[in-house]
Structures are given as C-alpha cells and as structure tokens.
Design a protein around this motif. Structure first.
Motif, short mmCIF file in Angstrom:
data_model
loop_
_atom_site.label_atom_id
_atom_site.label_comp_id
_atom_site.label_asym_id
_atom_site.label_seq_id
_atom_site.Cartn_x
_atom_site.Cartn_y
_atom_site.Cartn_z
N HIS A 92 74.38 8.72 34.01
CA HIS A 92 73.49 9.33 33.01
C HIS A 92 72.17 8.58 32.86
O HIS A 92 71.25 9.07 32.20
N VAL A 93 72.06 7.40 33.44
CA VAL A 93 70.86 6.58 33.29
C VAL A 93 69.63 7.28 33.85
O VAL A 93 68.58 7.33 33.22
N GLY A 94 69.74 7.85 35.05
CA GLY A 94 68.60 8.54 35.67
C GLY A 94 68.09 9.67 34.79
O GLY A 94 66.88 9.82 34.59
N ALA A 95 69.00 10.46 34.24
CA ALA A 95 68.60 11.58 33.38
C ALA A 95 67.93 11.07 32.10
O ALA A 95 66.96 11.65 31.62
N ALA A 96 68.45 9.96 31.56
CA ALA A 96 67.86 9.38 30.35
C ALA A 96 66.45 8.87 30.64
O ALA A 96 65.52 9.09 29.84
N LEU A 97 66.28 8.20 31.77
CA LEU A 97 64.94 7.72 32.14
C LEU A 97 63.98 8.88 32.40
O LEU A 97 62.82 8.83 31.99
N LEU A 98 64.46 9.90 33.06
CA LEU A 98 63.63 11.08 33.32
C LEU A 98 63.19 11.72 32.00
O LEU A 98 62.02 12.06 31.83
N HIS A 99 64.12 11.83 31.07
CA HIS A 99 63.78 12.38 29.75
C HIS A 99 62.69 11.54 29.07
O HIS A 99 61.73 12.08 28.52
N ALA A 100 62.85 10.22 29.14
CA ALA A 100 61.86 9.33 28.53
C ALA A 100 60.49 9.52 29.19
O ALA A 100 59.47 9.64 28.50
N ILE A 101 60.46 9.57 30.51
CA ILE A 101 59.20 9.74 31.23
C ILE A 101 58.53 11.05 30.87
O ILE A 101 57.31 11.12 30.73
N GLU A 102 59.33 12.09 30.70
CA GLU A 102 58.76 13.41 30.39
C GLU A 102 58.32 13.56 28.94
O GLU A 102 57.50 14.40 28.63
N THR A 103 58.84 12.72 28.05
CA THR A 103 58.55 12.94 26.63
C THR A 103 57.64 11.89 25.99
O THR A 103 57.08 12.16 24.93
N VAL A 104 57.49 10.72 26.60
CA VAL A 104 56.63 9.70 25.99
C VAL A 104 55.27 9.69 26.68
O VAL A 104 55.17 9.97 27.87
N PRO A 105 54.22 9.38 25.93
CA PRO A 105 52.90 9.30 26.56
C PRO A 105 52.84 8.12 27.53
O PRO A 105 53.35 7.04 27.23
N LEU A 106 52.23 8.33 28.68
CA LEU A 106 52.04 7.30 29.69
C LEU A 106 50.61 7.34 30.19
O LEU A 106 50.04 8.42 30.35
N SER A 107 50.06 6.16 30.45
CA SER A 107 48.72 6.10 31.02
C SER A 107 48.80 6.37 32.52
O SER A 107 49.88 6.32 33.12
N GLN A 108 47.66 6.62 33.14
CA GLN A 108 47.63 6.82 34.59
C GLN A 108 48.10 5.55 35.30
O GLN A 108 48.79 5.64 36.32
N THR A 109 47.78 4.40 34.75
CA THR A 109 48.24 3.14 35.34
C THR A 109 49.76 3.03 35.24
O THR A 109 50.42 2.62 36.21
N ASP A 110 50.33 3.40 34.08
CA ASP A 110 51.79 3.38 33.93
C ASP A 110 52.44 4.28 34.98
O ASP A 110 53.42 3.90 35.62
N ILE A 111 51.89 5.47 35.15
CA ILE A 111 52.45 6.43 36.10
C ILE A 111 52.35 5.90 37.52
O ILE A 111 53.32 5.97 38.29
N ALA A 112 51.23 5.33 37.90
CA ALA A 112 51.06 4.76 39.24
C ALA A 112 52.06 3.62 39.46
O ALA A 112 52.67 3.52 40.54
N ASN A 113 52.25 2.77 38.45
CA ASN A 113 53.21 1.67 38.57
C ASN A 113 54.64 2.20 38.71
O ASN A 113 55.43 1.67 39.50
N LEU A 114 54.98 3.23 37.95
CA LEU A 114 56.31 3.84 38.05
C LEU A 114 56.52 4.43 39.44
O LEU A 114 57.58 4.25 40.06
N GLN A 115 55.52 5.15 39.94
CA GLN A 115 55.63 5.75 41.27
C GLN A 115 55.84 4.68 42.34
O GLN A 115 56.72 4.82 43.20
N ALA A 116 55.09 3.61 42.28
CA ALA A 116 55.22 2.53 43.26
C ALA A 116 56.60 1.87 43.17
O ALA A 116 57.24 1.60 44.20
N SER A 117 57.06 1.65 41.96
CA SER A 117 58.37 1.03 41.78
C SER A 117 59.48 1.94 42.30
O SER A 117 60.42 1.48 42.96
N LEU A 118 59.38 3.23 42.01
CA LEU A 118 60.39 4.17 42.49
C LEU A 118 60.38 4.28 44.02
O LEU A 118 61.45 4.38 44.64
N GLU A 119 59.21 4.25 44.62
CA GLU A 119 59.14 4.28 46.09
C GLU A 119 59.83 3.06 46.69
O GLU A 119 60.56 3.19 47.68
N ARG A 120 59.61 1.88 46.11
CA ARG A 120 60.29 0.67 46.60
C ARG A 120 61.80 0.77 46.41
O ARG A 120 62.58 0.43 47.28
N LYS A 121 62.20 1.26 45.25
CA LYS A 121 63.62 1.35 44.91
C LYS A 121 64.34 2.39 45.78
O LYS A 121 65.52 2.23 46.09
#
Length: 140
Positions: A92-121
């Motif tokens: 359920h962790v992935g769905a919880a994180l996805l929900h958080a990403i979709e509902t909380v405000p994020l800066s473009q820098t936050d989004i770029a950092n998340l994308q890079a981290s997910l690509e590595r992971k």
C-alpha cells in the motif's frame, strides 16, 4: 531521535520553534492561540511535553522562557514519514505516496528531484513487493 513521536498539536508548536529558532512561550502563545483557540495553559503544556521528549531546550531569561529546537526539522519530518510508512503493508506504500504526490503542492524542483529519484530506484525495484501484513490479518 529514534522513536520520537510528536502529536499533531506538538507539530504546530515545533513549526513555530523551527521557524524562529529561539522563541519565548509568550510569542508561541501569541502566534498559536488565534488560529487554534487554545488557551495559554494548553500551549505551555505542549511546550513542557516537547522539552520532556527532548525536542526542545529551554532556558530562563528573566521571567521569560526561551525555547530552541534540539532536533532538526527535516530529519524529524523524515523520521515521522518513514515511521508511518513502516506501519502499513508494503503493497500500500506506493499508492499512499502516489496519493500524496497528487494532492500536495510541489515545486518544479521537487518534481524534478522526485523524477530523478524514481528513475534511479527503478533500476533495482522488484516487479512486485511481498505482503508484510500480519499472518491471518491480510486483505491484500
């Protein structure tokens, strides 16, 4: 800071102390009371609890008490989030994180950092996570 638990009310106090770095109880009361409706005694109790938990240092300055954080804000946030995620089924962790990403405000820098981290992971992620629910209590 291992095992530190901060209540929702204590988080509000900590956010003020982290932002000010050194603050009197009078100032915390002035900043919190209007938005929460809490009485002075309630806020002072929260401050005392945070001192007892080792999250705040206090020193007397005349008649006033000055509070300073003993724990780093980001490390405390990280620990709280990691602790919460450890309590739920891995599936359920992935769905919880996805929900958080979709509902909380994020800066473009936050989004770029998340994308890079997910690509590595992605390079080492399993196709499916095993369920880590308690035996006979799984509804996955």
């Amino acid at each position: 800071m291992n095992g530190l638990e901060i209540t929702p009310a204590e988080w509000q106090v900590m956010r003020i102390v982290w932002s000010k770095q050194a603050v009197t109880s009078t100032e915390v009361i002035r900043l919190l009371a209007p938005s929460t409706g809490w009485k002075e005694a309630t806020i002072k109790t929260l401050l005392r609890r945070l001192v007892a938990k080792g999250t705040l240092a206090t020193e007397r300055d005349g008649r006033a008490f000055i509070y300073r954080p003993l724990v780093a804000e980001q490390a405390t946030i990280d620990q709280a989030l990691t602790g919460l995620l450890a309590e739920i089924c891995q599936r359920h962790v992935g769905a919880a994180l996805l929900h958080a990403i979709e509902t909380v405000p994020l800066s473009q820098t936050d989004i770029a950092n998340l994308q890079a981290s997910l690509e590595r992971k992605m390079t080492t992620a399993p196709a499916k996570l095993p369920c880590n629910c308690l035996p006979m209590a799984c509804h996955c």
